[in-house]
Design a protein around this motif. Sequence first.
Motif, PDB file in Angstrom:
ATOM      1  N   ARG A 101       1.272   4.164  -2.988  1.00 14.98           N
ATOM      2  CA  ARG A 101       1.093   5.583  -2.685  1.00 14.98           C
ATOM      3  C   ARG A 101       2.285   6.398  -3.206  1.00 14.98           C
ATOM      4  NH1 ARG A 101       0.666   6.168   3.416  1.00 14.98           N
ATOM      5  NH2 ARG A 101      -0.675   4.380   3.218  1.00 14.98           N
ATOM      6  N   THR A 102       3.506   5.853  -3.037  1.00 14.53           N
ATOM      7  CA  THR A 102       4.714   6.564  -3.460  1.00 14.53           C
ATOM      8  C   THR A 102       4.797   6.635  -4.980  1.00 14.53           C
ATOM      9  OG1 THR A 102       5.718   5.455  -1.575  1.00 14.53           O
ATOM     10  CG2 THR A 102       7.197   6.703  -2.995  1.00 14.53           C
ATOM     11  N   ARG A 153       0.842  -1.200   0.000  1.00 15.86           N
ATOM     12  CA  ARG A 153       0.000   0.000   0.000  1.00 15.86           C
ATOM     13  C   ARG A 153       0.880   1.255   0.000  1.00 15.86           C
ATOM     14  NH1 ARG A 153      -3.936  -0.589   4.606  1.00 15.86           N
ATOM     15  NH2 ARG A 153      -3.872  -2.770   3.999  1.00 15.86           N
ATOM     16  N   ARG A 154       1.951   1.194   0.786  1.00 12.81           N
ATOM     17  CA  ARG A 154       2.849   2.356   0.873  1.00 12.81           C
ATOM     18  C   ARG A 154       3.568   2.593  -0.463  1.00 12.81           C
ATOM     19  NH1 ARG A 154       6.508   2.114   5.988  1.00 12.81           N
ATOM     20  NH2 ARG A 154       4.484   2.020   6.963  1.00 12.81           N
ATOM     21  N   SER A 192      -5.346   8.986   1.376  1.00 16.21           N
ATOM     22  CA  SER A 192      -4.153   8.164   1.491  1.00 16.21           C
ATOM     23  C   SER A 192      -3.432   8.660   2.744  1.00 16.21           C
ATOM     24  CB  SER A 192      -3.308   8.331   0.238  1.00 16.21           C
ATOM     25  OG  SER A 192      -2.070   7.755   0.434  1.00 16.21           O
ATOM     26  N   GLY A 193      -3.556   7.925   3.815  1.00 12.25           N
ATOM     27  CA  GLY A 193      -3.086   8.419   5.106  1.00 12.25           C
ATOM     28  C   GLY A 193      -4.012   9.554   5.498  1.00 12.25           C
TER      29      GLY A 193
END
Lengths: 207, 93
Positions: free
Chosen positions: A83-84, A79-80, B62-63
Motif C-alpha cells: 500500500r505504501t 500488505r501494508r 485499501s483500508g
Amino acid sequence: MEDKKLTEKESLEVITSMIARTKARYLGSGNILLMWGYLAVFSSILVWILLAATRQNVWNWLWFAIPVIGMPLTSIMARREKRTDGVVTYSDKITSHLWSIFGVSEIVLTLICLGFSLIGGIKCWTAMIVYTIIAAPFAEIAQGLIVKEKSLTWGGIVGLAIGMVLVCCVTGKIPLLANWFMPLFILFWVVMMIVPGHIINHKAKKG
Amino acid sequence: MKELNPLLHSQLRLAIMSILMNVEEADFVYLKEKTESTAGNLSVQIDKLSSAGYISVEKGMSGNRPRTLCSITEDGIKAFEEYVDVLKSYLNL
C-alpha cells in the motif's frame, strides 16, 4: 505532464524518462526480515532456557510459535508495504513467490513430521531443522541476487555455510547439544535476517 | 511509413504505458507521482487506455481509502512494442 501530441524525439524521451523513474525505486523496508529474525532468536533463547531449566522436551513445541506468529504478521506487513509503495515490480513478485513456496513447504514438512510422529511414533523433527537451514539461505541468496542487495546475498551465504555444518553433524550422527547448537542456530538467524534487515532499513532511511 | 498509434502518441498516455511496461502493477497515486500529472487528467487518460483494452484497471479499497490498481494487458504490450518499432523506423534507429 499533459495530454499533448509529441514529436518522435519527444516520444523517445518520455519512454526513457519513465523507465528511469521506475528503475529508481526504493529498496523497501527490512521490517519483515527483522520480524522473522527477532522472532526466531527470541523463540530459540526461550526454548533453550526452558529446556536447560526443566529438562522437559515438551518445550520444543514452542518452536511452532515462529510460524504461528510469523506467517500472519508477514501477511499484514506485506500488505501494508504494498500500500505504501503503490507499485509491484517483477522482482517483488518473484521474491514474494519464492518465500511463499518456502513457507508452504515448511507447513507441508511440519504436517509430514506430525504424521510420522503421531501415526508411526517416529521422531523425524530433525528433518525440519535440516530443511530450514538449507532452503531458507537459498531463498535469501536468490532474493539478494534478484534485488541486487549484497547484505541479503552474503547473509544467505553465511547462513548456508552454517546450515552445511549442521547438516554434516546430523548425517554424521553428532548429537545437536543445546550448548553449541543453540548459539549456532541463533547466529544463523542473526546473519540471515537481523543484519540484512537493519542494513536495508538504514538504506531506506538514507533514501 | 506506418503511422504511430494515435492512442499512444500522447505524452501522458505514453508515460503511463511506459511505466506499466516496467512494473507488474501500479496504483493511481504512484502513476500520478511518476508522471507529475493532475488527478483529473490522469483519470481521463487511464479510462481511454482501459477502454482500448491496453491496461486493466482494478478498483478496490485499501483500508478505508479507495485504491485504483493498473496493469498492462497482452494487447497493451503488443501495442506498445509496435509503437516502439514504428518510432524506431521514424528515427532511423
